[in-house]
Design an enzyme around this catalytic site. Structure first.
Site, PDB file in Angstrom:
ATOM      1  N   CYS A   1       0.807  -1.359   0.182  1.00  0.00           N
ATOM      2  CA  CYS A   1      -0.020  -0.009  -0.038  1.00  0.00           C
ATOM      3  C   CYS A   1       0.985   1.121  -0.015  1.00  0.00           C
ATOM      4  CB  CYS A   1      -0.885  -0.015   1.059  1.00  0.00           C
ATOM      5  SG  CYS A   1      -2.261   1.118   0.992  1.00  0.00           S
TER       6      CYS A   1
ATOM      7  N   HIS B   1      -3.676  -5.263   1.030  1.00  0.00           N
ATOM      8  CA  HIS B   1      -3.333  -5.913   2.357  1.00  0.00           C
ATOM      9  C   HIS B   1      -3.803  -7.180   2.478  1.00  0.00           C
ATOM     10  CE1 HIS B   1      -2.369  -1.915   3.778  1.00  0.00           C
ATOM     11  NE2 HIS B   1      -3.631  -1.455   3.233  1.00  0.00           N
TER      12      HIS B   1
END
Length: 502
Positions: free
Chosen positions: A341, A425
């Site tokens: 991310c 994630h």
């Protein structure tokens, strides 16, 4: 049954999240249809529901304890800190803007009371019981007027309140008494009693104190939970549990191969979803630690740059500490680096940010052929794909939009040599993919490390939740707890002076 309970705490990190999860798992094992609820959560660890709503990870894990799908109703307000004095406000799973702490507590918070009560009422209309978690302490007298997560929600929904205290910190009797004594008469009438958490030693030595506490407050203690290593669920804020918690302490098996694998996680500012690396620590022979100095990367076989709520700030921090140069050297030496991310974004060439930091054009580390532009709308998805020949599931929470202009495809990102980047994630929770990735890392690092063939991260999570349920079943007065959930706070509870200040 249409019951409810608010699990409050004498302090932050008293054990509210794990006690709530434990009560949920105990109830569902009794055949009760139960749901978790937290009106307002402040956390950088969040999760995406199937309908694309962002909620706190603790509530997602509590939903797993209930064996139900998490929804935005379970955490209607999520605050994601962006600095010392401001947070992004996520309402019913969607971001609605940035707000200062003064602005939020000055009026906006109170306006949300109706929304959170409506969400709780909808859950109570669907489930047999709803177990609510408070935040911080209910006796934060400076915030009581605008409170929507502790006594505000308890009063609004007439919920009985169980106050949890961490006896391992000391001062638990004073904390219990003081918590009640700083509440108004109307609030005190809902505080049914106490639950002692993290007790070490002989319970018989504690019992005289519990009897005196009952005499002083007119309120009973519903259980004494013993201290257990490695218990917990995904926490809201600090690193402590991720460093010392759940899955990590539950794995004691030696490595399958001849070597261990060392993983260093850069402890960037405003780190988010650092729980991604728990799946790595679940593997026998994988040692995970958080670092903030370049020399700590020297012996690491894999360096992870995790997610962050402040990509540009994290990039500056890496440069100031010399970690950026160390990452560039690792990439040149073909030593494994994984960016997730925000960590993926800062490994790229350029960042254009007029949303999060408003810094405009910023040069990244240039390790991946990626250009990132921050969009005002947040990406919230649950993607499924394939990498390294294995099926992968994950979830995305980001404003940055990545334009990938080269490298080898890797999930939604790319790979160049031994530098990997993705927005996903939770990808390492996919067991087959995690093992394949660790084999690649071990080969690049020259380690004779072999992933265990049978580690199931999902099974380990279930095991943890069952252990929490066992704690409640074995060490709490479950008959009394059942009556409390079903019937509410006992009538005639005495007022303890002085009460809340006017």
């Amino acid at each position: 049954m249409n019951g409810g309970l608010l699990v409050a705490g004498t302090t932050s990190d008293a054990g509210k999240s794990v006690v709530t999860a434990g009560i949920c798992r105990w109830l569902v094992r009794q055949g009760v249809k139960v749901a978790p609820f937290k009106a307002q959560n402040m956390s950088l660890n969040s999760f995406v529901t199937r309908e694309g709503a962002e909620i706190g990870r603790a509530q997602a894990m509590q939903a797993q304890a209930c064996r139900v799908e998490p929804t935005a109703l379970m955490n209607p307000v999520l605050l994601k800190p962006g600095g010392e004095r401001s947070s992004q406000v996520v309402l019913l799973g969607k971001p609605v803007g940035e707000m200062s702490a003064r602005g939020y507590h000055g009026g906006r918070q109170r306006q949300l009371l109706g929304t959170v009560l409506d969400c709780l009422a909808e859950l109570r209309g669907t489930y047999d019981a709803v177990i609510c978690e408070g935040a911080g302490s209910p006796a934060e007298i400076n915030l009581r007027r605008t409170d929507i997560v502790n006594m505000g929600i308890a009063r609004g929904a007439q919920l009985p309140v169980l106050v949890v205290g961490d006896i391992d910190r000391g001062g638990v009797f004073a904390s219990f008494f003081g918590t009640v004594a700083l509440l108004s008469p109307e609030d005190q009438a809902l505080v049914a009693g106490f639950l002692v958490n993290k007790f070490r030693g002989d319970v018989s030595l504690l019992e005289p104190g519990l009897e005196m506490l009952h005499g002083l407050t007119g309120r009973r203690t519903y259980g004494v939970l013993p201290f257990r290593h490695g218990l917990g669920i995904d926490e809201e804020d600090g690193l402590r549990v991720s460093l010392r918690g759940t899955v990590r302490e539950s794995v004691v098996a030696p490595p399958v191969g001849e070597d261990v694998l060392r993983v260093a996680v850069c402890a960037v500012p405003l780190m988010s979803n650092f729980t991604d690396v728990d799946a790595l620590a679940a593997e026998p022979g994988v040692v995970v630690r958080f670092v903030d100095r370049p020399e700590e990367l020297a012996d690491a076989d894999l360096v992870v740059v995790p997610g962050t709520r402040g990509t540009v700030r994290a990039l500056q921090w890496l440069r100031e500490r010399g970690l950026a140069d160390a990452l560039v050297r690792r990439a040149a030496e073909q030593r494994p680096v994984l960016g997730v991310c925000g960590g993926f974004q800062l490994l790229g060439e350029h960042i254009e940010d007029d949303v999060e930091s408003r810094a405009g054009h910023v040069d990244g580390l240039g390790l991946l052929p990626v250009r990132v532009r921050f969009a005002r709308e947040k990406t919230l998805t649950r993607p499924v794909g394939e990498a390294l020949g294995e099926r992968v599931e994950g979830y995305e929470i980001h404003h940055g939009v990545a334009d990938v202009a080269g490298g080898h495809p890797f999930l939604d990102g790319c790979r160049v040599g031994q530098t990997w980047g993705t927005h996903w994630h939770g990808s390492l929770e996919s067991d087959g993919f995690r093992r394949a990735f660790l084999r690649e890392v071990a080969a690049a690092a020259g380690r004779r490390f072999v992933p265990a063939p049978d580690t199931s991260f999902a099974a380990l999570r279930e095991e943890q939740l069952d252990r929490l349920g066992d704690l409640i079943e074995q060490h709490a007065d479950t008959d009394a707890l059942w009556r409390l959930i079903e019937s509410g706070a006992p009538q005639g509870l005495p007022f303890i002076p002085p009460g809340a200040p006017a």
